[in-house]
Enzyme design. Sequence first.
Site, PDB file in Angstrom:
ATOM      1  N   VAL A   8      -0.726  30.936 -34.377  1.00  0.00           N
ATOM      2  CA  VAL A   8      -2.001  31.487 -34.857  1.00  0.00           C
ATOM      3  C   VAL A   8      -2.434  30.814 -36.162  1.00  0.00           C
ATOM      4  O   VAL A   8      -3.564  30.334 -36.293  1.00  0.00           O
ATOM      5  CB  VAL A   8      -1.888  33.022 -35.041  1.00  0.00           C
ATOM      6  CG1 VAL A   8      -3.093  33.580 -35.780  1.00  0.00           C
ATOM      7  CG2 VAL A   8      -1.747  33.692 -33.685  1.00  0.00           C
TER       8      VAL A   8
ATOM      9  N   CYS B 247       3.332  37.951 -27.143  1.00  0.00           N
ATOM     10  CA  CYS B 247       2.442  39.080 -27.438  1.00  0.00           C
ATOM     11  C   CYS B 247       2.583  40.272 -26.494  1.00  0.00           C
ATOM     12  O   CYS B 247       2.885  41.371 -26.948  1.00  0.00           O
ATOM     13  CB  CYS B 247       1.000  38.595 -27.455  1.00  0.00           C
ATOM     14  SG  CYS B 247       0.685  37.456 -28.809  1.00  0.00           S
TER      15      CYS B 247
ATOM     16  N   GLY C 128       5.221  37.164 -19.811  1.00  0.00           N
ATOM     17  CA  GLY C 128       6.131  36.939 -20.936  1.00  0.00           C
ATOM     18  C   GLY C 128       5.299  36.606 -22.149  1.00  0.00           C
ATOM     19  O   GLY C 128       4.181  37.086 -22.307  1.00  0.00           O
TER      20      GLY C 128
ATOM     21  N   LYS D  87      -5.484  32.405 -27.060  1.00  0.00           N
ATOM     22  CA  LYS D  87      -4.467  32.329 -26.005  1.00  0.00           C
ATOM     23  C   LYS D  87      -3.709  31.015 -26.175  1.00  0.00           C
ATOM     24  O   LYS D  87      -4.333  29.957 -26.310  1.00  0.00           O
ATOM     25  CB  LYS D  87      -5.123  32.358 -24.624  1.00  0.00           C
ATOM     26  CG  LYS D  87      -5.971  33.591 -24.386  1.00  0.00           C
ATOM     27  CD  LYS D  87      -6.638  33.580 -23.030  1.00  0.00           C
ATOM     28  CE  LYS D  87      -7.829  32.660 -22.895  1.00  0.00           C
ATOM     29  NZ  LYS D  87      -8.954  32.898 -23.793  1.00  0.00           N
TER      30      LYS D  87
ATOM     31  N   ASN E  69      -4.481  43.879 -25.393  1.00  0.00           N
ATOM     32  CA  ASN E  69      -3.296  43.305 -24.743  1.00  0.00           C
ATOM     33  C   ASN E  69      -2.702  44.262 -23.718  1.00  0.00           C
ATOM     34  O   ASN E  69      -2.219  43.846 -22.667  1.00  0.00           O
ATOM     35  CB  ASN E  69      -2.247  42.927 -25.789  1.00  0.00           C
ATOM     36  CG  ASN E  69      -2.510  41.548 -26.373  1.00  0.00           C
ATOM     37  OD1 ASN E  69      -3.432  40.861 -25.930  1.00  0.00           O
ATOM     38  ND2 ASN E  69      -1.725  41.146 -27.343  1.00  0.00           N
TER      39      ASN E  69
HETATM   40  P1  NAD Z   1       4.977  32.350 -35.117  1.00  0.00           P
HETATM   41  O1  NAD Z   1       6.300  32.965 -35.066  1.00  0.00           O
HETATM   42  O2  NAD Z   1       4.647  31.179 -34.231  1.00  0.00           O
HETATM   43  O3  NAD Z   1       4.658  31.896 -36.617  1.00  0.00           O
HETATM   44  C1  NAD Z   1       4.851  32.711 -37.726  1.00  0.00           C
HETATM   45  C2  NAD Z   1       5.116  31.804 -38.925  1.00  0.00           C
HETATM   46  O4  NAD Z   1       5.120  32.610 -40.123  1.00  0.00           O
HETATM   47  C3  NAD Z   1       6.456  31.083 -38.889  1.00  0.00           C
HETATM   48  O5  NAD Z   1       6.242  29.684 -38.991  1.00  0.00           O
HETATM   49  C4  NAD Z   1       7.215  31.641 -40.109  1.00  0.00           C
HETATM   50  O6  NAD Z   1       8.065  30.690 -40.725  1.00  0.00           O
HETATM   51  C5  NAD Z   1       6.083  32.051 -40.994  1.00  0.00           C
HETATM   52  N1  NAD Z   1       6.400  33.031 -42.058  1.00  0.00           N
HETATM   53  C6  NAD Z   1       7.100  34.173 -41.964  1.00  0.00           C
HETATM   54  N2  NAD Z   1       7.133  34.818 -43.145  1.00  0.00           N
HETATM   55  C7  NAD Z   1       6.428  34.065 -44.020  1.00  0.00           C
HETATM   56  C8  NAD Z   1       6.078  34.210 -45.387  1.00  0.00           C
HETATM   57  N3  NAD Z   1       6.472  35.258 -46.113  1.00  0.00           N
HETATM   58  N4  NAD Z   1       5.343  33.245 -45.965  1.00  0.00           N
HETATM   59  C9  NAD Z   1       4.936  32.164 -45.249  1.00  0.00           C
HETATM   60  N5  NAD Z   1       5.232  31.985 -43.948  1.00  0.00           N
HETATM   61  C10 NAD Z   1       5.961  32.922 -43.315  1.00  0.00           C
HETATM   62  O7  NAD Z   1       3.935  33.522 -34.877  1.00  0.00           O
HETATM   63  P2  NAD Z   1       2.555  33.458 -34.053  1.00  0.00           P
HETATM   64  O8  NAD Z   1       2.814  33.367 -32.597  1.00  0.00           O
HETATM   65  O9  NAD Z   1       1.643  32.498 -34.701  1.00  0.00           O
HETATM   66  O10 NAD Z   1       2.038  34.944 -34.320  1.00  0.00           O
HETATM   67  C11 NAD Z   1       1.616  35.362 -35.605  1.00  0.00           C
HETATM   68  C12 NAD Z   1       0.972  36.736 -35.460  1.00  0.00           C
HETATM   69  O11 NAD Z   1      -0.208  36.629 -34.634  1.00  0.00           O
HETATM   70  C13 NAD Z   1       1.851  37.765 -34.781  1.00  0.00           C
HETATM   71  O12 NAD Z   1       1.586  39.017 -35.333  1.00  0.00           O
HETATM   72  C14 NAD Z   1       1.383  37.732 -33.330  1.00  0.00           C
HETATM   73  O13 NAD Z   1       1.613  38.949 -32.671  1.00  0.00           O
HETATM   74  C15 NAD Z   1      -0.098  37.494 -33.513  1.00  0.00           C
HETATM   75  N6  NAD Z   1      -0.746  36.823 -32.374  1.00  0.00           N
HETATM   76  C16 NAD Z   1      -0.112  35.802 -31.744  1.00  0.00           C
HETATM   77  C17 NAD Z   1      -0.765  35.154 -30.699  1.00  0.00           C
HETATM   78  C18 NAD Z   1      -0.084  34.047 -29.948  1.00  0.00           C
HETATM   79  O14 NAD Z   1      -0.592  33.682 -28.885  1.00  0.00           O
HETATM   80  N7  NAD Z   1       0.998  33.487 -30.429  1.00  0.00           N
HETATM   81  C19 NAD Z   1      -2.051  35.547 -30.313  1.00  0.00           C
HETATM   82  C20 NAD Z   1      -2.667  36.580 -31.012  1.00  0.00           C
HETATM   83  C21 NAD Z   1      -2.004  37.213 -32.053  1.00  0.00           C
END
Ligand code: NAD
Length: 443
Positions: free
Chosen positions: A11, A266, A263, A158, A214
Amino acid sequence: MNICVIGVGYVGLVTGTCFADMGHHVHCVDINERTIEKLRNGIMPIFELGLQEMVVHNTAAGRLRFSSILSDGMQRAEIAIVAVGTPSKENGEVDLQYVYAACEEIADVITTDCIIVVKSTVAIGTCRDLERRIAERLAARGLASLDAPVVSNPEFLKEGTSVEDCLHPDRVVVGVASERARTVMHDLYASFVPEERILFMDPQSSEITKYASNAMLAARISFINEIALLCDIAGADVTSVKRGMSMDARIGGAFLNAGCGYGGSCFPKDLQALDQTGKLFGLEMKMASATSAINERQKRVLANLVVSRFGRDLRALKIAVLGLAFKPNTDDMRYAPSIPLIESLTKYGCAVVVADPIAAESAKPVLPQSVIYVESAEDALRGVDAVVLVTEWDVFVGLDWRKLGAKMKQKVLFDGRNVYDPETMKSLGFEYYYIGRGYVVGD
Ligand code: NAD
């Protein structure tokens, strides 16, 4: 605008890059120094179509920078976008420790007004609580006069099409209580999102909108998967049932393909979180818990099919698995249905050879060590007793089975995504198993 994005996963990296591409100055910060080092060298920590080119281009243009130090990224930031992970705790509740840590750190470094935008998926009431905590921390630093409102701005992109989704969102949901924050958020989005698609509401409604969206999508998948099981038992064909349902404009066809379960990072965790949130409010979330339970059952369907065909002792067999990622066009292995399938096959003694166009590297830490990785379907199928399609990548959907069948020891195909035509496969001499089209698969 000067924007700091905290957390550069799927994201944060996509969001930050897209805002830089629109002309904003974006500083992306992540605690993972290896991720930052890679990005500085133009190497992507994740796979997303079109992302690398955009990162390289905007970095060269001086609009996109990367750092592992928050205070660097927050210098001059008018907006801080929090996009850190929110995994599940063991009991299914959402784990907000990274969101709280990031926001507390923001409160400890800012020296000017800043709008804090929570893009991470968070529990209901989190933004309100964060705003209070940040105000307390600022007051402790003698900076009580700083304006640091917290905005809920859940992300709906997505994986696989995230750049496109970010540039052309269906809707932007903004949960906001402060007038100044509302104006800034409007300005941030109005240059590329039509007015009627920017939805302002209170933060709690915004937080629930994310979970409800979701949960609705996941519920449709679990619904059709349950109907598919009934079709198997009753000797019906779920693809015909889906066609018959989806022409009703009130139903439509999206998210109604039977398969081996959902899977990704999310749906599984957000459904669990919704279930747990209900408990906190004294409400049993029956749809959310049934959706998750049906999905867990569905993830066993492919292994059950293999066992009902070959028995439980698979020691003499070699089986190919095509597709590891939880869906095509991503390398994300979180909660992928390939994991329980391969664990079961390995447990029953089978040699497993796998191919995925992108996800092999992210799969290695989560799959059994005995798994053999190859580059292509052609390599995977040589001399195998059966093949299981788990992820419907285009390269797998378009395979030439006449040619490939000749390489296999036995022509047995288990299709976890119902992508092939049964008549064609039978005419090519395959024993072809699929989901919800007349095979009893047990539970
Ligand atoms: P991810 O695990 O791919 O990335 C999260 C990142 O945050 C990691 O690189 C981690 O090192 C970093 N991080 C953690 N703590 C930190 C801090 N204190 N300071 C700086 N960096 C830090 O996560 P993602 O898939 O991008 O998801 C992020 C959020 O968005 C989640 O809440 C998820 O539910 C939501 N989301 C994800 C998607 C998706 O498709 N992946 C879609 C919509 C919403």
